[in-house]
Scaffold this motif. Structure first.
Motif, PDB file in Angstrom:
ATOM      1  N   TRP A 144       0.808  -1.210   0.000  1.00 47.68           N
ATOM      2  CA  TRP A 144       0.000   0.000   0.000  1.00 47.68           C
ATOM      3  C   TRP A 144       0.849   1.272   0.000  1.00 47.68           C
ATOM      4  CZ3 TRP A 144      -3.081  -2.425   4.563  1.00 47.68           C
ATOM      5  CH2 TRP A 144      -3.942  -3.391   4.062  1.00 47.68           C
ATOM      6  N   ALA A 145       2.169   1.111   0.163  1.00 52.65           N
ATOM      7  CA  ALA A 145       3.091   2.253   0.156  1.00 52.65           C
ATOM      8  C   ALA A 145       2.665   3.341   1.137  1.00 52.65           C
ATOM      9  CB  ALA A 145       3.191   2.824  -1.269  1.00 52.65           C
ATOM     10  N   LEU A 146       2.329   2.913   2.345  1.00 53.40           N
ATOM     11  CA  LEU A 146       1.921   3.875   3.368  1.00 53.40           C
ATOM     12  C   LEU A 146       3.121   4.653   3.879  1.00 53.40           C
ATOM     13  CD1 LEU A 146      -0.575   1.689   5.450  1.00 53.40           C
ATOM     14  CD2 LEU A 146      -1.079   3.269   3.587  1.00 53.40           C
ATOM     15  N   ASN A 147       2.869   5.855   4.331  1.00 53.92           N
ATOM     16  CA  ASN A 147       3.914   6.696   4.900  1.00 53.92           C
ATOM     17  C   ASN A 147       4.616   5.948   6.034  1.00 53.92           C
ATOM     18  OD1 ASN A 147       5.327   8.629   6.495  1.00 53.92           O
ATOM     19  ND2 ASN A 147       4.068  10.261   5.632  1.00 53.92           N
ATOM     20  N   PRO A 148       5.955   5.774   5.956  1.00 49.40           N
ATOM     21  CA  PRO A 148       6.678   5.023   7.005  1.00 49.40           C
ATOM     22  C   PRO A 148       6.447   5.572   8.404  1.00 49.40           C
ATOM     23  CG  PRO A 148       8.092   5.394   5.103  1.00 49.40           C
ATOM     24  CD  PRO A 148       6.856   6.211   4.884  1.00 49.40           C
ATOM     25  N   ASP A 149       6.249   6.874   8.528  1.00 48.73           N
ATOM     26  CA  ASP A 149       6.042   7.462   9.850  1.00 48.73           C
ATOM     27  C   ASP A 149       4.723   7.009  10.471  1.00 48.73           C
ATOM     28  OD1 ASP A 149       8.432   8.827   9.800  1.00 48.73           O
ATOM     29  OD2 ASP A 149       7.564  10.652   8.953  1.00 48.73           O
ATOM     30  N   TRP A 150       3.749   6.672   9.641  1.00 45.48           N
ATOM     31  CA  TRP A 150       2.457   6.226  10.156  1.00 45.48           C
ATOM     32  C   TRP A 150       2.578   4.858  10.806  1.00 45.48           C
ATOM     33  CZ3 TRP A 150      -1.360   6.888   5.442  1.00 45.48           C
ATOM     34  CH2 TRP A 150      -1.325   8.227   5.015  1.00 45.48           C
TER      35      TRP A 150
END
Length: 327
Positions: free
Chosen positions: A254-260
């Protein structure tokens, strides 16, 4: 502030338990998790479907399917999340997002709008006999944070739902668990001045690997042994071994923001609780409390064992009670 100091200092000389009252060795966190997973298959499912107590041959096929997906990753294995949903998640995780932006987004989705108005008119929120028909009034009634949680949980459930007769049993349980984890993690994060909504998102996402594995198992069973269901012991073992890996695959896909999602990675790394950052602690504590609660409700542990488990992690009983009372 509802939280006291999270971690208790160990007593130099802990009280000795009289020999006559000694109990069996305390279950490990991994054993607690495996026992919890077994409860996701309700007893009525075992009665309604033929539980085959899987043969070795079928067990081998189920395991081979899971390992094959790990070895030769097929993106189609991972449920898709629409780009519009990901963009909305990105907007919602911003603590400074304005209500008008949320309202405008919800108005574009009739399903979301209907769910929002239905919830706003529930006994939990509505204080008068007048029905709430405007989303603007609903936002005022429910509050910005509650709206954001409703939107994100709806996005997750709608995007990750598995179309299978089996899903109504397992799916309902795993989503209830994820919701409980998200709620308690958000409460903890808020008490520590952290991003409440990010903690809520991590709680919803941390177990998506279980949904992926579940679908793989059902695909094999529907082909090899229609009308059957995995035995609880086999189901628990395979989920416990591989679900974290599939969660990571899904988050990457899903290529979610790593910080999330960093708290999920920390949570999976088996770092000791006291060494975790606050966001990761929020996820860990929310998950552990949810698992213990379900085991207690299923009468698989008693109050004494529950207290022992909490104490072993440095979680005060008062904190646990405060968290579960918010569910």
């Amino acid at each position: 502030m509802i939280f006291k100091s999270l971690f208790k200092k160990k007593e130099a000389n802990p009280p000795q338990v009289p020999e006559t009252k000694r109990r069996a060795p305390q279950a490990t966190a991994e054993e607690i998790s495996q026992l919890f997973i077994s409860t996701l298959l309700e007893q009525d499912v075992q009665n309604e479907h033929n539980s085959i107590g899987n043969t070795n041959e079928l067990d081998d096929k189920l395991v081979a399917k899971v390992i094959a997906e790990l070895t030769n990753f097929n993106p189609d294995t991972i449920p898709k999340i629409a780009n519009a949903s990901l963009e909305l998640m990105e907007a919602l995780i911003d603590e400074n997002v304005c209500s008008s932006k949320i309202v405008a987004t919800v108005k574009e989705d009739p399903v979301l709008l209907g769910k929002l108005l239905h919830l706003a008119n529930s006994a939990f929120y509505r204080c008068s006999k007048t029905e709430i028909e405007s989303i603007d009034d609903a936002v005022i009634m429910m509050g910005n944070d509650e709206i954001r949680k409703l939107v994100i949980s709806t996005l997750m459930v709608d995007n990750l739902k598995i179309n299978s007769v089996y899903f109504r049993f397992f799916g309902a349980n795993i989503w209830q668990h994820s919701h409980d984890v998200a709620t308690m993690a958000a409460l903890y994060a808020s008490s520590k001045g952290m991003n409440e909504f990010q903690a809520y998102l991590n709680g919803l996402l941390h177990d998506v690997g279980k949904l992926v594995i579940f679908k793989l198992l059902i695909d094999v069973l529907e082909t090899e042994a229609p009308g059957t269901y995995p035995s609880k012991s086999f189901f628990s073992d395979i989920m416990n071994r591989y679900s974290h890996k599939f969660t990571l695959m899904a988050l990457k896909e899903w290529a979610l923001n790593p910080d999330w999602i960093r708290p999920i990675l920390t949570y999976q790394s088996k770092v000791k609780l006291e060494s975790m950052d606050l966001n990761s602690q929020a996820l860990y504590i929310g998950n552990y409390c949810s698992e213990l609660t379900r085991l207690r409700q299923s009468k698989l542990i008693d109050d004494e064992e529950l207290s022992r488990q909490l104490y072993s992690k440095g979680i005060e009983l008062e904190i646990y009670k405060e968290l579960i009372n918010k569910l």
